[in-house]
Design a protein around this motif. Structure first.
Motif, PDB file in Angstrom:
ATOM      1  N   THR A  23       0.775  -1.222   0.045  1.00  0.00           N
ATOM      2  CA  THR A  23       0.001  -0.061  -0.193  1.00  0.00           C
ATOM      3  C   THR A  23       0.805   1.244   0.125  1.00  0.00           C
ATOM      4  O   THR A  23       0.231   2.288  -0.131  1.00  0.00           O
ATOM      5  CB  THR A  23      -0.956  -0.005   1.330  1.00  0.00           C
ATOM      6  N   LEU A  24       2.102   1.106  -0.070  1.00  0.00           N
ATOM      7  CA  LEU A  24       3.014   2.530   0.301  1.00  0.00           C
ATOM      8  C   LEU A  24       3.914   2.688  -1.110  1.00  0.00           C
ATOM      9  O   LEU A  24       4.069   1.888  -1.924  1.00  0.00           O
ATOM     10  CB  LEU A  24       3.855   2.200   1.468  1.00  0.00           C
ATOM     11  N   ASN A  25       4.014   3.818  -1.298  1.00  0.00           N
ATOM     12  CA  ASN A  25       4.948   4.339  -2.468  1.00  0.00           C
ATOM     13  C   ASN A  25       5.983   4.604  -1.956  1.00  0.00           C
ATOM     14  O   ASN A  25       6.292   5.334  -0.737  1.00  0.00           O
ATOM     15  CB  ASN A  25       4.177   5.605  -3.135  1.00  0.00           C
ATOM     16  N   ASP A  26       7.278   4.093  -2.954  1.00  0.00           N
ATOM     17  CA  ASP A  26       8.482   4.585  -2.283  1.00  0.00           C
ATOM     18  C   ASP A  26       8.969   5.446  -3.570  1.00  0.00           C
ATOM     19  O   ASP A  26       8.673   5.755  -4.496  1.00  0.00           O
ATOM     20  CB  ASP A  26       9.426   3.339  -2.516  1.00  0.00           C
ATOM     21  N   VAL A  27       9.840   6.622  -3.006  1.00  0.00           N
ATOM     22  CA  VAL A  27      10.269   7.836  -3.746  1.00  0.00           C
ATOM     23  C   VAL A  27      11.114   7.493  -4.777  1.00  0.00           C
ATOM     24  O   VAL A  27      11.249   7.824  -5.993  1.00  0.00           O
ATOM     25  CB  VAL A  27      11.056   8.700  -2.649  1.00  0.00           C
ATOM     26  N   GLU A  28      11.973   6.086  -4.851  1.00  0.00           N
ATOM     27  CA  GLU A  28      12.598   5.626  -6.016  1.00  0.00           C
ATOM     28  C   GLU A  28      11.938   5.357  -7.159  1.00  0.00           C
ATOM     29  O   GLU A  28      12.089   6.031  -8.355  1.00  0.00           O
ATOM     30  CB  GLU A  28      13.703   4.430  -5.526  1.00  0.00           C
ATOM     31  N   ALA A  29      10.710   4.516  -7.073  1.00  0.00           N
ATOM     32  CA  ALA A  29       9.730   4.540  -8.133  1.00  0.00           C
ATOM     33  C   ALA A  29       9.057   5.482  -8.600  1.00  0.00           C
ATOM     34  O   ALA A  29       8.785   5.933  -9.709  1.00  0.00           O
ATOM     35  CB  ALA A  29       8.764   3.567  -7.503  1.00  0.00           C
ATOM     36  N   VAL A  30       8.704   6.509  -7.370  1.00  0.00           N
ATOM     37  CA  VAL A  30       7.815   7.449  -7.982  1.00  0.00           C
ATOM     38  C   VAL A  30       8.868   8.613  -8.609  1.00  0.00           C
ATOM     39  O   VAL A  30       8.431   8.977  -9.747  1.00  0.00           O
ATOM     40  CB  VAL A  30       7.351   8.428  -6.643  1.00  0.00           C
ATOM     41  N   ALA A  31       9.954   8.801  -8.271  1.00  0.00           N
ATOM     42  CA  ALA A  31      10.893  10.002  -8.993  1.00  0.00           C
ATOM     43  C   ALA A  31      11.156   9.216 -10.406  1.00  0.00           C
ATOM     44  O   ALA A  31      11.302  10.168 -11.270  1.00  0.00           O
ATOM     45  CB  ALA A  31      12.188   9.746  -8.143  1.00  0.00           C
ATOM     46  N   LEU A  69      10.181  17.003  -7.360  1.00  0.00           N
ATOM     47  CA  LEU A  69      10.227  15.425  -6.718  1.00  0.00           C
ATOM     48  C   LEU A  69      11.053  14.422  -7.687  1.00  0.00           C
ATOM     49  O   LEU A  69      11.356  13.630  -7.277  1.00  0.00           O
ATOM     50  CB  LEU A  69       8.710  15.001  -6.594  1.00  0.00           C
ATOM     51  N   MET A  70      11.165  14.858  -8.763  1.00  0.00           N
ATOM     52  CA  MET A  70      11.566  13.652  -9.961  1.00  0.00           C
ATOM     53  C   MET A  70      13.337  13.646  -9.820  1.00  0.00           C
ATOM     54  O   MET A  70      13.571  12.780  -9.924  1.00  0.00           O
ATOM     55  CB  MET A  70      11.081  14.047 -11.322  1.00  0.00           C
ATOM     56  N   LEU A 100      11.121  12.777   3.491  1.00  0.00           N
ATOM     57  CA  LEU A 100      10.994  13.654   2.061  1.00  0.00           C
ATOM     58  C   LEU A 100      10.897  15.076   2.529  1.00  0.00           C
ATOM     59  O   LEU A 100       9.894  15.446   2.968  1.00  0.00           O
ATOM     60  CB  LEU A 100       9.987  13.130   1.314  1.00  0.00           C
ATOM     61  N   ARG A 154      -1.415   9.448   2.961  1.00  0.00           N
ATOM     62  CA  ARG A 154      -0.511   9.197   2.126  1.00  0.00           C
ATOM     63  C   ARG A 154       0.715  10.496   1.900  1.00  0.00           C
ATOM     64  O   ARG A 154       0.225  11.417   2.194  1.00  0.00           O
ATOM     65  CB  ARG A 154      -1.145   8.989   0.763  1.00  0.00           C
ATOM     66  N   TRP A 155       1.671  10.060   1.501  1.00  0.00           N
ATOM     67  CA  TRP A 155       2.542  11.218   0.966  1.00  0.00           C
ATOM     68  C   TRP A 155       2.431  11.609  -0.525  1.00  0.00           C
ATOM     69  O   TRP A 155       1.855  10.578  -1.196  1.00  0.00           O
ATOM     70  CB  TRP A 155       4.111  10.896   1.418  1.00  0.00           C
ATOM     71  N   PRO A 156       2.593  12.573  -0.852  1.00  0.00           N
ATOM     72  CA  PRO A 156       3.115  13.662  -0.202  1.00  0.00           C
ATOM     73  C   PRO A 156       1.883  14.484   0.492  1.00  0.00           C
ATOM     74  O   PRO A 156       0.583  14.505   0.172  1.00  0.00           O
ATOM     75  CB  PRO A 156       3.348  14.765  -1.407  1.00  0.00           C
ATOM     76  N   GLU A 181       8.383   7.984   2.839  1.00  0.00           N
ATOM     77  CA  GLU A 181       8.097   6.793   1.901  1.00  0.00           C
ATOM     78  C   GLU A 181       8.407   5.533   2.177  1.00  0.00           C
ATOM     79  O   GLU A 181       8.738   5.091   3.533  1.00  0.00           O
ATOM     80  CB  GLU A 181       8.971   7.281   0.844  1.00  0.00           C
ATOM     81  N   ALA A 182       8.017   4.640   1.249  1.00  0.00           N
ATOM     82  CA  ALA A 182       7.928   3.119   1.739  1.00  0.00           C
ATOM     83  C   ALA A 182       9.242   2.671   2.391  1.00  0.00           C
ATOM     84  O   ALA A 182       9.106   1.702   3.042  1.00  0.00           O
ATOM     85  CB  ALA A 182       7.477   2.112   0.660  1.00  0.00           C
ATOM     86  N   ASP A 183      10.488   3.074   1.953  1.00  0.00           N
ATOM     87  CA  ASP A 183      11.609   2.694   2.314  1.00  0.00           C
ATOM     88  C   ASP A 183      12.032   3.296   3.711  1.00  0.00           C
ATOM     89  O   ASP A 183      13.427   3.421   3.708  1.00  0.00           O
ATOM     90  CB  ASP A 183      12.449   2.646   1.242  1.00  0.00           C
ATOM     91  N   MET A 229      17.743   3.576 -11.344  1.00  0.00           N
ATOM     92  CA  MET A 229      17.056   2.279 -11.081  1.00  0.00           C
ATOM     93  C   MET A 229      17.144   1.669 -12.573  1.00  0.00           C
ATOM     94  O   MET A 229      16.805   2.213 -13.630  1.00  0.00           O
ATOM     95  CB  MET A 229      15.637   2.414 -10.751  1.00  0.00           C
ATOM     96  N   SER A 257      -0.062  10.116  -4.267  1.00  0.00           N
ATOM     97  CA  SER A 257       0.453   8.927  -4.907  1.00  0.00           C
ATOM     98  C   SER A 257      -0.381   7.941  -4.107  1.00  0.00           C
ATOM     99  O   SER A 257      -0.715   8.190  -3.093  1.00  0.00           O
ATOM    100  CB  SER A 257       2.094   8.655  -4.459  1.00  0.00           C
ATOM    101  N   PHE A 258      -0.338   6.749  -4.955  1.00  0.00           N
ATOM    102  CA  PHE A 258      -1.096   5.696  -4.327  1.00  0.00           C
ATOM    103  C   PHE A 258      -0.632   4.511  -4.779  1.00  0.00           C
ATOM    104  O   PHE A 258      -0.118   4.159  -5.898  1.00  0.00           O
ATOM    105  CB  PHE A 258      -2.764   5.796  -4.134  1.00  0.00           C
ATOM    106  N   ALA A 259      -1.017   3.348  -4.117  1.00  0.00           N
ATOM    107  CA  ALA A 259      -0.630   1.906  -4.556  1.00  0.00           C
ATOM    108  C   ALA A 259      -1.612   1.116  -4.129  1.00  0.00           C
ATOM    109  O   ALA A 259      -2.440   1.106  -3.180  1.00  0.00           O
ATOM    110  CB  ALA A 259       0.794   1.642  -3.637  1.00  0.00           C
TER     111      ALA A 259
END
Lengths: 403, 84, 453
Positions: free
Chosen positions: A301-309, C433-434, C93, C422-424, C87-89, C447, A330-332
């Motif tokens: 259910t969470l978004n990670d910044v690596e994928a989002v960016a 953000l990118m 941010l 949720r973020w943001p 974020e998930a990890d 990646m 953002s959503f998952a």
């Protein structure tokens, strides 16, 4: 508000027809099944563990599209799925909820151009209306798209629908009251034969002449299909309103690389643990929906910044104007994938009146209404309008249902 | 640093050192900051960046006017409608 | 520079107090603040050369001591920096508006001290340009050291209205009226209870006397029911037990109380690889500045314990906070709206509820009158409440209250059912953000594009 056409209220007198059907799950597939059964005058008992559109349907990209499909059963299904959206829109049910627009598959390298050329030939061969845009024509049609775009294939007559809105529309039109929070614990065996007479929920038994399970990944444990179904995570992004940029985009744009990402059609388990493919959909509100990932691991259910960016970098590379737009959400979500990449639609092996419809992965919004229609056909003992043999659950052999 | 100005739709707006864009626009009599989602308009409201009512474009970037310090020569424009 | 052990978000009384305490314990700490200045809403400092807004002596003394201690602490402040979430990890941010980039940090503890946000109840016309919150009006006044011009009416509920009125009066333009839904004069028991809090009483009495001295009508037991544009200004409708009347004004400032500014924030606790999350000050419980300071110390000590740099903890803050809680409860009773001034009664269907998406009370009513009982999340999705740019900060709580009133037999949703976490937590530029990257390691770790394999 559209109500169910009176002419469709028929056939209750036929003895083979069920008078009440239990549906487990109120995602788009369960809601559509409920709608099409109610339209026949059959009483629907819709039980739902959480709330309508709470899972994959509520976190879907909403593409109603054949653009990424290869010839085969999924393309046939998608073509029929898109046709049904158009029908339901013209009869008023989906009016205002289905945005007709083209999909533009964009190639930004020679390699992508080559794949895209082959793909567009396959689409055309299947009867899909396409146009190939290059050079000046490409710039004129899509001025907001990056100069790096070398070629685009416009796939006509497609559209976009928001899953939770479609579910709400279907349930409202059919006047269905959903049993929310009714977690299903097992089936009620019928006194004779191989059938079931309903389900046992946390709140008590719910009986019916047939049961349809459309409960996403949860269907696995109920039906003994657990090793066949896998949850697959997808991350999506929504921007604020950007009406000018939105108006400059004549349809969804899909990166040519997405075709390669979707290559797992017949090898679901061979797919990479984390794939990224890019689709940018201009929404009716002036916002953009940007997706997405297909992941086998990670928090669902969470978004990670690596994928989002990474998604955003790819999106800006195709549509530079997005850099000045703000990300709002953002959503998952977790989608249900089947081991062989094809959904499960049909009678549960060895059970007379127990049906399953799940495993659409990223195609649930496109195929949901169609699936509801054909499952209603099956439940009523009629020949479905789509060839369901490739999707028959019996391909995985017998299973042990929970009781 | 009196005498410093930024531009609001081409018009010079004076501000005091450290003042927010929203405060300077308000002092210059700008009640509306441009069109929003009808029937509403962009305008100063909460003053703490929460309500998103005072969005403007500052040298191309969308910013809350109430949080963004005015600076000499900035080009400030309406946010371009219908942000949401 | 290495990531700090503790990141504090918000440089108001709670955040500053926590920073001082942590720095004194030798913990590495940084502070992120969305503005270019520190102090938060309560201690907002005027821009250079502007006259400070008159404040109570006790508040001035508190600020002098806190700001001196903070200056001495040497804690780094990242100004113009907005907290986006975790974020998930587990990375934190931050949207650095000055550099135009998003920074990813890995602190061991995050203390969220984002303060309070005002409640504004829906009324016809509340969304018009020229209508602000009373706190918003106060922000401008504190920043500029000048009262807003023209005929200003302050309306709603709670002690802040009378404080803003007094500050306006001292700066030379008292409001034309203060419209108060409650009536403290008719709540003698609560008033007597406040005798136990002489500091608070002194401050309140000062405000009331100022307002009286400037002959500002304090219309108690009265509700500002509607706002209509009229000429360059507005015609407002006031309702009390005797009936309704209209007034013409140039500006309207609304305020119906405050609540924690915790929308979209990660919950307290630790998850996976992520930092321990603590909330401090008004964003945990809106009790005002002195309580926030005490709560900042409490959070700092919790962080220190978590980091294993324990000192002998004491519980003085706990007792202080309990006392402030009691004072706030008394104030709430003192200002409790009179029954005839219930804010959610008789709202016309066309009243805007969500400004961002233009959704009305009637839109909500249609969903609530369905035979099917939708959950908060379904109402959010299908009514588009709490889905706009403010992410529910100004409509989620009102929508939840209205839903509960419209269908009293169904389970009442909470504001979080509508906003999610949720973020943001705040909208962020895609261009920023990118490029999001850890500040303290090599950034160029692209990646792999798995799709090519």
């Amino acid at each position: 508000m559209t109500t169910i056409p009176v002419c469709a209220m028929r056939a209750r007198s036929l003895s083979s027809l069920p008078s009440a059907v239990v549906i487990v799950g109120s995602g788009i597939v369960g809601a559509a099944t409920a709608y099409f059964l109610a339209r026949r005058g059959i009483e629907v008992r819709l039980v739902e563990a959480v709330a309508p559109a709470a899972e994959a349907t509520g976190a879907a990209d909403g593409a109603v599209s054949v653009a990424s499909k290869r010839p085969g059963p999924m393309m046939e299904a998608a073509l029929a799925g898109v046709r049904l959206y158009r029908e339901l829109e013209s009869e008023g049910l989906f009016s205002g909820f289905f945005k007709t627009r083209s999909t533009f598959i964009v190639a930004a390298s020679q390699a992508e151009c080559a794949v895209l050329e082959a793909h567009s030939a396959a689409l055309a061969g299947a009867g899909v209306r396409i146009d190939i845009l290059q050079h000046e024509e490409l710039r004129q049609r899509m001025p907001a798209v990056s100069g790096e775009a070398m070629m685009a294939v416009e796939v006509h007559d497609e559209g976009h629908a928001i899953g939770y809105q479609i579910v709400h529309r279907l349930l409202t039109a059919a006047g269905i009251v959903v049993h929310r929070g009714a977690v299903v614990e097992g089936f009620l065996p019928s006194s004779s034969g191989n059938g079931v007479r309903g389900v046992m929920t946390k709140h008590g038994p719910v009986e019916g002449d047939a049961v349809v399970v459309a409960a996403g990944t949860g269907s696995g444990a109920l039906l003994g299909f657990s090793d066949v179904l896998t949850p697959r995570k997808g991350q999506l992004l929504v921007t604020e309103r950007a009406p000018e940029l939105n108006a400059g985009l004549p349809g969804a744009i899909m990166s040519g690389r997405y075709l390669l990402s979707k290559g797992s059609q017949n090898s679901g388990h061979g797919a990479p643990a984390r794939g990224l493919g890019l689709v940018i959909d201009p929404l009716r509100t002036g916002q953009f929906l940007i997706g997405g990932t297909r992941e086998d691991h990670g928090d669902r259910t969470l978004n990670d910044v690596e994928a989002v960016a990474k998604i955003l970098r790819d999106a800006v590379a195709l549509l530079p104007g997005l850099a000045n737009v703000r990300l709002l959400r953002s959503f998952a979500g977790s989608r249900t994938a089947v081991a062989d990449g094809l959904p499960l639609i049909g009678r549960v092996p060895g059970r007379d009146n127990l049906f399953v419809a799940t495993g659409f992965e990223g195609d649930g919004i496109c195929l949901g209404p169609l699936t509801g229609k054909v499952v209603a056909d099956l439940v009523c003992g009629e020949a479905p309008s789509l060839d369901l043999r490739p999707f028959d659950p019996a391909r995985f052999g017998a299973c042990e249902v929970a009781a | 640093m009196s005498g410093a100005t930024f531009f609001w739709m081409g018009r010079s707006i004076p501000f005091q050192e450290g003042e927010s864009i929203a405060s300077a626009l308000d002092a210059a009599g700008m009640v509306s900051f441009g069109p929003g989602v009808p029937p509403s308009q962009m305008r100063f409201f909460c003053g703490i960046g929460a309500c998103q009512c005072c969005l403007v474009r500052v040298d191309g970037a969308t910013r809350e006017a109430c949080l963004t310090a005015a600076a000499a020569g900035l080009e400030v424009e309406p946010a371009g409608g219908a942000h949401g | 520079m290495a990531d700090p052990d503790v990141l504090i978000v918000g440089a108001g009384p709670a955040g500053l107090a926590a920073a001082v305490e942590l720095a004194a314990s030798g913990v590495s700490v940084e502070l992120a603040e969305q503005r270019g200045t520190i102090g938060g809403a309560i201690y907002r400092q005027p821009i250079s050369a502007a006259t400070p807004v008159p404040q109570a002596a006790a508040a001035k003394a508190r600020w002098r001591s806190l700001s001196a201690a903070f200056d001495e602490s040497g804690v780094r402040v990242r100004h113009a920096t907005v907290f986006l979430g975790i974020e998930a990890d587990g990375q934190v941010l931050l949207d650095d508006r000055r550099s135009g980039g998003v920074v990813c940090l890995r602190p061991k503890v995050v203390i969220l001290a984002t303060g309070a946000v005002e409640t504004v109840h829906p009324r016809p016309g509340w969304h018009l340009a020229g209508v602000t919150t009373a706190g918003g009006l106060q922000v401008m006044m504190k920043e500029r050291g000048r009262a807003p011009e023209g005929r200003v009416i302050l309306a709603g509920n709670g002690p802040l209205l009378i404080a803003v009125a007094a500050q306006m009066a001292r700066l030379g333009n008292p409001p034309v009226a203060v419209v108060e839904a409650g009536d403290p004069f008719r709540r003698p028991a609560a008033g007597l209870g406040l005798l136990a809090f002489p500091g608070l009483l002194r401050e309140a009495a000062g405000y009331v006397l100022d307002v009286k001295r400037h002959r500002v009508p304090w219309l108690r037991g009265t509700r500002l029911a509607a706002i209509e544009p009229q000429g360059e200004g507005f015609a407002v409708t006031l309702e009390d037990a005797r009936g309704t009347r209209r007034m013409e004004v140039d500006r309207v400032a609304l305020h119906d109380g405050i609540r924690p500014n915790d929308f979209g924030l990660p919950q307290v606790g630790g998850r996976g690889e992520g930092p321990l999350v603590l909330h401090a000050g008004d964003c945990r419980e809106a009790l005002g500045a002195p309580a926030a300071g005490a709560d900042g110390h409490r959070a700092a000590r919790e962080a220190i314990r978590h980091l294993g740099a324990d000192r002998t903890a004491n519980s003085r803050e706990g007792r202080d906070i309990a006392r402030y809680r009691k004072a706030q409860a008394l104030l709430a009773r003192l200002f409790a709206p009179l029954p005839e001034a219930l804010p959610f009664e008789n709202l016309p269907d066309e009243t805007l509820l969500c400004r961002c998406e233009g959704r009305t009370v009637g839109d909500l009513r249609a969903l609530c009158e369905m035979p099917d009982r939708l959950t908060g999340r379904e109402v959010k999705h299908n009514g588009r409440f709490a889905m706009g740019a403010c992410q529910g900060r100004f409509c989620a709580a009102n929508t939840a209250v209205l839903m509960a009133r419209m269908r009293p037999e169904a389970p009442a949703p909470t504001p979080v059912d509508l906003t999610g976490r949720r973020w943001p937590a705040r909208p962020v530029s895609i261009g920023a953000l990118m490029q999001a990257a850890p500040e303290n390691t090599d950034q160029d770790k692209e990646m792999t594009d798995e799709v090519h394999k």
